[in-house]
Design an enzyme around this catalytic site. Structure first.
Site, PDB file in Angstrom:
ATOM      1  N   SER A  45     102.575  37.000  48.068  1.00 25.11           N
ATOM      2  CA  SER A  45     102.020  35.736  47.580  1.00 25.11           C
ATOM      3  C   SER A  45     101.099  35.970  46.384  1.00 25.11           C
ATOM      4  O   SER A  45     101.528  36.461  45.357  1.00 25.11           O
ATOM      5  CB  SER A  45     101.313  35.012  48.730  1.00 25.11           C
ATOM      6  N   ASP A 161     106.858  31.664  51.722  1.00 27.69           N
ATOM      7  CA  ASP A 161     105.760  32.612  51.511  1.00 27.69           C
ATOM      8  C   ASP A 161     105.883  33.878  52.368  1.00 27.69           C
ATOM      9  O   ASP A 161     106.108  33.807  53.578  1.00 27.69           O
ATOM     10  CB  ASP A 161     104.437  31.908  51.830  1.00 27.69           C
TER      11      ASP A 161
END
Length: 278
Positions: A45, A161
């Site tokens: 991320s 994610d």
């Protein structure tokens, strides 16, 4: 050359963290200035963004410039809305922003440092490590917080994610070939706040918006995964970001400073362990 071949290869694992991920800028800056070799990087991320920028050309000034540039912080939040798709934000403008930061839609093979980023298969829950093709597209998958960004289709999979499966990619960078791993986790243990202020007046907090709720929920639920990963690193750096929420991008200078402080404290341990490992 012989000295280089004899030393341990050093891998850097950078956690996710949304705004808190900007503390990685301070950490990487200190490691660079102190001459700590970084032979490979894995990021999740926000850590994928910072890791890719440094892997591009080891240019810490470029990294700091873009982190401190107020322009992207004004453009980035909640743009190109998507209704009623799989998330609020399509992400095409985010991709363009990433390209401007990286200097184009570059390929992994164009990076100076071997780099990988992590995403999650939304159907199977598998960790998906991306280390080839477009760096921008890979990062876009790695930062796709569920409900906020639309899903990313990659090689027949739908990705979100990477923090859902791999908050701190320690094992990823080990699989890349690292002998010595420096892990950076910018997400505090929120359970440590429970009961902490019972005898002290609690600081007034603003009610979080839906995006902050979604972001914080991910980090609360994945902290135990992060903690387990950190146990397998040789050195762990954890900037003190407890008083900064995952959505406070306006506090970038403070976050960079916190990263610098944490990294500076870790430098003696890193140098000692690297010397012992030769």
């Amino acid at each position: 050359m012989n000295a280089h071949l004899q030393r341990k290869t050093v891998g850097l694992a950078l956690s996710g963290g949304a705004a808190r991920g900007l503390a990685h800028v301070g950490v990487v800056s200190v490691l660079h200035k102190e001459g700590i070799p970084i032979d490979m990087i894995a990021g999740t991320s926000a850590g994928a963004i910072i890791g890719a920028v440094y892997a591009r050309d080891r240019d810490i000034e470029r990294m700091r410039y873009h982190a401190l540039d107020p322009g992207w912080k004004k453009r980035a939040p909640m743009i190109d809305p998507s209704f009623p798709k799989t998330g609020f934000i399509k992400g095409r403008k985010i991709e363009k922003l990433l390209e401007s930061i990286l200097g184009g839609n570059i390929d992994f093979k164009d990076l100076q440092i071997p780099f990988a980023c992590v995403a999650t298969d939304i159907h199977t829950g598998e960790e998906i490590v991306i280390n080839s093709g477009s760096v921008t597209e890979a990062i876009r998958a790695s930062i796709s917080l569920p409900g906020i960004f639309t899903l990313v289709k990659h090689e027949g999979r739908y990705l979100v994610d990477g923090g859902l499966t791999t908050p701190v990619p320690v094992e990823v960078v080990r699989q890349m070939g690292a002998d010595f791993i420096i892990a950076v986790n910018v997400n505090p243990d929120v359970s440590g706040r429970i009961g902490k202020s019972d005898s002290q007046p609690r600081k007034a907090q603003k009610s979080p918006n839906i995006f902050q709720v979604l972001i914080q929920s991910v980090y609360i639920t994945t902290y135990s995964l992060a903690k387990n990963s950190l146990e397998n690193a040789d050195v762990v750096i954890e900037p003190d970001t407890a008083d900064i929420s995952a959505g406070e991008f306006r506090r970038t200078p403070e976050l960079i400073t916190l990263g610098e402080l944490a990294a500076s404290k870790a430098i003696p341990e890193i140098k000692r362990k690297l010397a012992e490992a030769q």
